[in-house]
Write a protein that holds these residues in place. Structure first.
Motif, PDB file in Angstrom:
ATOM      1  N   PRO A 316       0.815  -1.227   0.000  1.00  0.00           N
ATOM      2  CA  PRO A 316       0.000   0.000   0.000  1.00  0.00           C
ATOM      3  C   PRO A 316       0.843   1.269   0.000  1.00  0.00           C
ATOM      4  O   PRO A 316       0.394   2.308  -0.497  1.00  0.00           O
ATOM      5  CB  PRO A 316      -0.831  -0.127   1.290  1.00  0.00           C
ATOM      6  N   LEU A 317       2.062   1.215   0.551  1.00  0.00           N
ATOM      7  CA  LEU A 317       2.926   2.398   0.535  1.00  0.00           C
ATOM      8  C   LEU A 317       3.270   2.794  -0.898  1.00  0.00           C
ATOM      9  O   LEU A 317       3.156   3.965  -1.277  1.00  0.00           O
ATOM     10  CB  LEU A 317       4.211   2.115   1.324  1.00  0.00           C
ATOM     11  N   LEU A 318       3.683   1.819  -1.704  1.00  0.00           N
ATOM     12  CA  LEU A 318       4.129   2.115  -3.060  1.00  0.00           C
ATOM     13  C   LEU A 318       2.968   2.411  -4.006  1.00  0.00           C
ATOM     14  O   LEU A 318       3.111   3.224  -4.914  1.00  0.00           O
ATOM     15  CB  LEU A 318       4.949   0.940  -3.613  1.00  0.00           C
ATOM     16  N   THR A 319       1.832   1.748  -3.805  1.00  0.00           N
ATOM     17  CA  THR A 319       0.742   1.854  -4.775  1.00  0.00           C
ATOM     18  C   THR A 319      -0.323   2.875  -4.410  1.00  0.00           C
ATOM     19  O   THR A 319      -0.971   3.431  -5.295  1.00  0.00           O
ATOM     20  CB  THR A 319       0.066   0.484  -4.959  1.00  0.00           C
ATOM     21  N   LEU A 320      -0.522   3.107  -3.109  1.00  0.00           N
ATOM     22  CA  LEU A 320      -1.579   4.028  -2.668  1.00  0.00           C
ATOM     23  C   LEU A 320      -1.043   5.237  -1.914  1.00  0.00           C
ATOM     24  O   LEU A 320      -1.786   6.182  -1.652  1.00  0.00           O
ATOM     25  CB  LEU A 320      -2.586   3.288  -1.775  1.00  0.00           C
ATOM     26  N   GLY A 321       0.229   5.177  -1.532  1.00  0.00           N
ATOM     27  CA  GLY A 321       0.791   6.246  -0.711  1.00  0.00           C
ATOM     28  C   GLY A 321       0.337   6.156   0.723  1.00  0.00           C
ATOM     29  O   GLY A 321       0.451   7.125   1.484  1.00  0.00           O
ATOM     30  N   ILE A 322      -0.167   4.971   1.142  1.00  0.00           N
ATOM     31  CA  ILE A 322      -0.645   4.737   2.502  1.00  0.00           C
ATOM     32  C   ILE A 322       0.316   3.773   3.180  1.00  0.00           C
ATOM     33  O   ILE A 322       0.520   2.656   2.699  1.00  0.00           O
ATOM     34  CB  ILE A 322      -2.066   4.120   2.510  1.00  0.00           C
ATOM     35  N   PRO A 323       0.946   4.158   4.293  1.00  0.00           N
ATOM     36  CA  PRO A 323       1.895   3.239   4.946  1.00  0.00           C
ATOM     37  C   PRO A 323       1.191   2.028   5.537  1.00  0.00           C
ATOM     38  O   PRO A 323       0.115   2.133   6.117  1.00  0.00           O
ATOM     39  CB  PRO A 323       2.533   4.096   6.040  1.00  0.00           C
ATOM     40  N   GLY A 324       1.816   0.848   5.398  1.00  0.00           N
ATOM     41  CA  GLY A 324       1.238  -0.371   5.934  1.00  0.00           C
ATOM     42  C   GLY A 324       1.467  -0.538   7.414  1.00  0.00           C
ATOM     43  O   GLY A 324       0.718  -1.249   8.086  1.00  0.00           O
ATOM     44  N   ASP A 325       2.516   0.071   7.960  1.00  0.00           N
ATOM     45  CA  ASP A 325       2.785  -0.007   9.396  1.00  0.00           C
ATOM     46  C   ASP A 325       3.592   1.217   9.807  1.00  0.00           C
ATOM     47  O   ASP A 325       3.848   2.109   8.991  1.00  0.00           O
ATOM     48  CB  ASP A 325       3.514  -1.315   9.755  1.00  0.00           C
ATOM     49  N   GLN A 341       6.301  11.422  -4.327  1.00  0.00           N
ATOM     50  CA  GLN A 341       5.040  11.076  -3.679  1.00  0.00           C
ATOM     51  C   GLN A 341       4.655   9.647  -4.058  1.00  0.00           C
ATOM     52  O   GLN A 341       4.310   9.374  -5.201  1.00  0.00           O
ATOM     53  CB  GLN A 341       3.940  12.042  -4.111  1.00  0.00           C
ATOM     54  N   PRO A 342       4.727   8.702  -3.111  1.00  0.00           N
ATOM     55  CA  PRO A 342       4.276   7.343  -3.429  1.00  0.00           C
ATOM     56  C   PRO A 342       2.791   7.338  -3.737  1.00  0.00           C
ATOM     57  O   PRO A 342       2.029   8.131  -3.203  1.00  0.00           O
ATOM     58  CB  PRO A 342       4.570   6.559  -2.142  1.00  0.00           C
ATOM     59  N   GLY A 343       2.370   6.436  -4.588  1.00  0.00           N
ATOM     60  CA  GLY A 343       0.970   6.346  -4.956  1.00  0.00           C
ATOM     61  C   GLY A 343       0.811   5.747  -6.333  1.00  0.00           C
ATOM     62  O   GLY A 343       1.752   5.187  -6.899  1.00  0.00           O
ATOM     63  N   PRO A 344      -0.367   5.866  -6.916  1.00  0.00           N
ATOM     64  CA  PRO A 344      -0.637   5.231  -8.209  1.00  0.00           C
ATOM     65  C   PRO A 344       0.307   5.650  -9.330  1.00  0.00           C
ATOM     66  O   PRO A 344       0.571   4.862 -10.235  1.00  0.00           O
ATOM     67  CB  PRO A 344      -2.077   5.674  -8.511  1.00  0.00           C
ATOM     68  N   LEU A 345       0.785   6.901  -9.278  1.00  0.00           N
ATOM     69  CA  LEU A 345       1.650   7.384 -10.359  1.00  0.00           C
ATOM     70  C   LEU A 345       3.110   7.003 -10.163  1.00  0.00           C
ATOM     71  O   LEU A 345       3.930   7.261 -11.046  1.00  0.00           O
ATOM     72  CB  LEU A 345       1.525   8.909 -10.476  1.00  0.00           C
ATOM     73  N   LEU A 346       3.442   6.394  -9.025  1.00  0.00           N
ATOM     74  CA  LEU A 346       4.843   6.048  -8.753  1.00  0.00           C
ATOM     75  C   LEU A 346       5.354   5.037  -9.778  1.00  0.00           C
ATOM     76  O   LEU A 346       6.487   5.155 -10.268  1.00  0.00           O
ATOM     77  CB  LEU A 346       4.983   5.487  -7.341  1.00  0.00           C
ATOM     78  N   MET A 347       4.537   4.022 -10.103  1.00  0.00           N
ATOM     79  CA  MET A 347       4.952   3.003 -11.068  1.00  0.00           C
ATOM     80  C   MET A 347       5.213   3.626 -12.441  1.00  0.00           C
ATOM     81  O   MET A 347       6.135   3.226 -13.149  1.00  0.00           O
ATOM     82  CB  MET A 347       3.866   1.926 -11.195  1.00  0.00           C
ATOM     83  N   ARG A 348       4.392   4.607 -12.818  1.00  0.00           N
ATOM     84  CA  ARG A 348       4.532   5.217 -14.140  1.00  0.00           C
ATOM     85  C   ARG A 348       5.686   6.209 -14.199  1.00  0.00           C
ATOM     86  O   ARG A 348       6.499   6.177 -15.135  1.00  0.00           O
ATOM     87  CB  ARG A 348       3.218   5.919 -14.508  1.00  0.00           C
ATOM     88  N   ASP A 349       5.769   7.075 -13.181  1.00  0.00           N
ATOM     89  CA  ASP A 349       6.749   8.160 -13.233  1.00  0.00           C
ATOM     90  C   ASP A 349       8.115   7.768 -12.689  1.00  0.00           C
ATOM     91  O   ASP A 349       9.129   8.373 -13.051  1.00  0.00           O
ATOM     92  CB  ASP A 349       6.230   9.366 -12.437  1.00  0.00           C
TER      93      ASP A 349
END
Length: 507
Positions: A316-325, A341-349
């Motif tokens: 969730p940290l890498l894909t949503l920008g929400i820490p898992g713990d 900024q981690p989140g959905p655009l991290l994989m693309r950018d």
């Protein structure tokens, strides 16, 4: 999206050296009671500020993996979990050590940690791109609903009181409101202090909450030495134990899936994963009464699950920008101070950065096993360092790190004041995790809510046409309702237990 040539940067000599140092340092911190994986990463984040982002995150991943696994050393030898993720390890590792099998107990724990981390790596590599692609469909509605769901999960699992969890999250969200509003630049909660116009810096708050509160909590026992059992760990014994793991393959797979699944839940992490995996292993074992008396399956379940949850927490940290713990919360701060900024655009950018993290995760798990096999006596010696020597050094590093991030004494005062606040909260039984997540998610939730209201023509009707957002909100409501129901049932069960009035009172 991914250029796999970037994986070659992970195996550069300098990055390998960083991973060795990170894993070894994490093992030392994790093996020492009271110094959690969160504190290990918190101490390192300011150091990575002056490093290249790839190098900094490589080192943080290595420290994370090392510190989670390092907790098994003190769990086996002292009957004190080095980190909360090793609580269940003490149940069987220490009884084995007491009967002269400390080397075998450590061998089971080390190899189980490696297998859990390896399975978690594959889960991270497979699930992160899928969840990242799904999250690209998110807009302001979905992000606000996701923030509400995340906070509801944390509040619901608050150990003692749902009310206290809610109060902590509310305080965190109020702290997020300090400074200028991002939507209309209105100054809020600054009390006329110009330095607070930019808001509270995240890293000084995180470091203070977890470092100072932990040090103050342990101050009563600062002069008490640790008493170790005898250790007879050898590499030959380790590889002999590793060959017997074919008999425990079901336990390993089940515990790994539990660890990954719980790790993905926002804010839960390895502290719960090891307990759940242990109870499931005990329930599935043909001889459950042997658990708690030195059964290796208990060690395998706990250590496999807590290491598997590390990869789960990073999803969730890498894909949503929400820490898992709490530890990935610190890593979120590291991303942000590097302007990412981690989140959905991290994989693309920043697909190259994601590949570097995956490569570092895989290599660090191998290094974790090898360093524990061949240098575990160094970790054991680290347990003899007096806490009255160690804690002042840690406090000094925290002050330096807080100042170095922005070269601001305001951040040092924020670090000190939030550390004292965190200690008072823990002293009164208020959980820190909802507070910190409220701080991290509060500003995002506010901004996304205000944008979604504007998009909906000044009301919340826009949510009715957003099925993903509605699912998150429904899940948030259900999690709170279920938590209230389960706590009510637990109280009724306790009320039904008969009290033996003839028993003598204890003071």
């Amino acid at each position: 999206m991914f250029d796999f040539t970037h994986l070659l940067t992970v195996v550069s000599p300098f990055n390998i050296m960083l991973m060795v140092l990170g894993v070894f340092g994490g093992l030392i911190v994790g093996s020492m009671p009271g110094l959690t994986s969160t504190m290990a990463v918190a101490l390192l984040v300011p150091i990575t500020f002056g490093m290249d982002v790839n190098q900094g995150l490589v080192m943080l991943v290595a420290v994370y993996i090392g510190s989670i696994s390092g907790g098994l050393v003190s769990a086996a030898l002292l009957n004190i979990p080095g980190t909360p993720s090793s609580v269940a390890t003490t149940f069987d590792a220490y009884p084995m050590a007491k009967r002269g099998e400390a080397g075998k107990a450590l061998s089971y724990g080390v190899f189980a940690s490696f297998l859990g981390g390896l399975i978690s790596f594959f889960a991270l590599a497979l699930l992160a791109p899928l969840l990242g692609a799904f999250a690209l469909r998110f807009g302001p509605y979905e992000y606000f609903a996701l923030a509400v769901f995340t906070l509801s999960c944390i509040i619901s699992i608050s150990d003692k009181s749902l009310t206290k969890g809610l109060a902590s999250a509310t305080v965190g969200m109020l702290m997020a409101m300090v400074g200028l509003s991002e939507t209309d630049s209105v100054s809020r909660l600054t009390f006329g202090i110009p330095e607070l116009q930019s808001g509270l810096s995240l890293m000084p708050v995180l470091i203070g909450m977890y470092a100072i509160s932990q040090i103050l909590k342990d101050v009563d026992e600062i002069k008490k030495p640790f008493k170790l059992v005898n250790v007879n760990f050898t590499a030959r014994e380790f590889f002999s134990v590793a060959r017997t793991f074919t008999r425990s393959i079901r336990n390993v797979v089940r515990s790994s899936l539990i660890g990954v699944g719980i790790g993905i839940l926002p804010g839960v992490g390895p502290g719960l994963a090891n307990i759940v995996a242990y109870t499931q292993a005990k329930a599935a074992d043909p001889d459950p009464d042997s658990f708690g008396k030195g059964n290796p399956e208990g060690i395998i379940a706990s250590e496999t699950a807590n290491n598997a949850s590390t990869g789960g927490a990073m999803i969730p940290l890498l894909t949503l920008g929400i820490p898992g713990d709490a530890t990935t919360m610190m890593m979120l701060g590291a991303f942000m101070i590097h302007g990412i900024q981690p989140g959905p655009l991290l994989m693309r950018d920043h697909g190259d950065l994601v590949l570097v993290i995956l490569g570092a995760y895989f290599i660090s798990n191998i290094l974790m096993m090898l360093l524990q096999v061949y240098f575990i006596r160094v970790l054991i010696r680290a347990l003899t360092i007096p806490r009255y020597v160690l804690y002042p050094v840690i406090l000094g590093l925290c002050v330096i790190g807080s100042y170095a991030l922005n070269s601001s004494m305001t951040d040092v005062w924020v670090f000190m004041s939030t550390g004292i606040l965190g200690y008072l909260f823990t002293k009164r039984g208020y959980p820190l995790l909802p507070l910190v997540l409220g701080l991290i998610l509060g500003r995002m939730a506010e901004n996304e809510l205000r944008v979604s209201i504007v998009m909906g023509g000044g009301n919340l009707s826009g949510y009715l046409g957003r099925p993903i957002a509605l699912c998150f909100l429904a899940a948030a409501a259900l999690s709170v309702v279920y938590s209230l129901y389960s706590k009510h049932r637990a109280k009724k069960r306790l009320a039904c237990i008969p009290v033996d009035e003839s028993a003598p009172e204890t003071i």
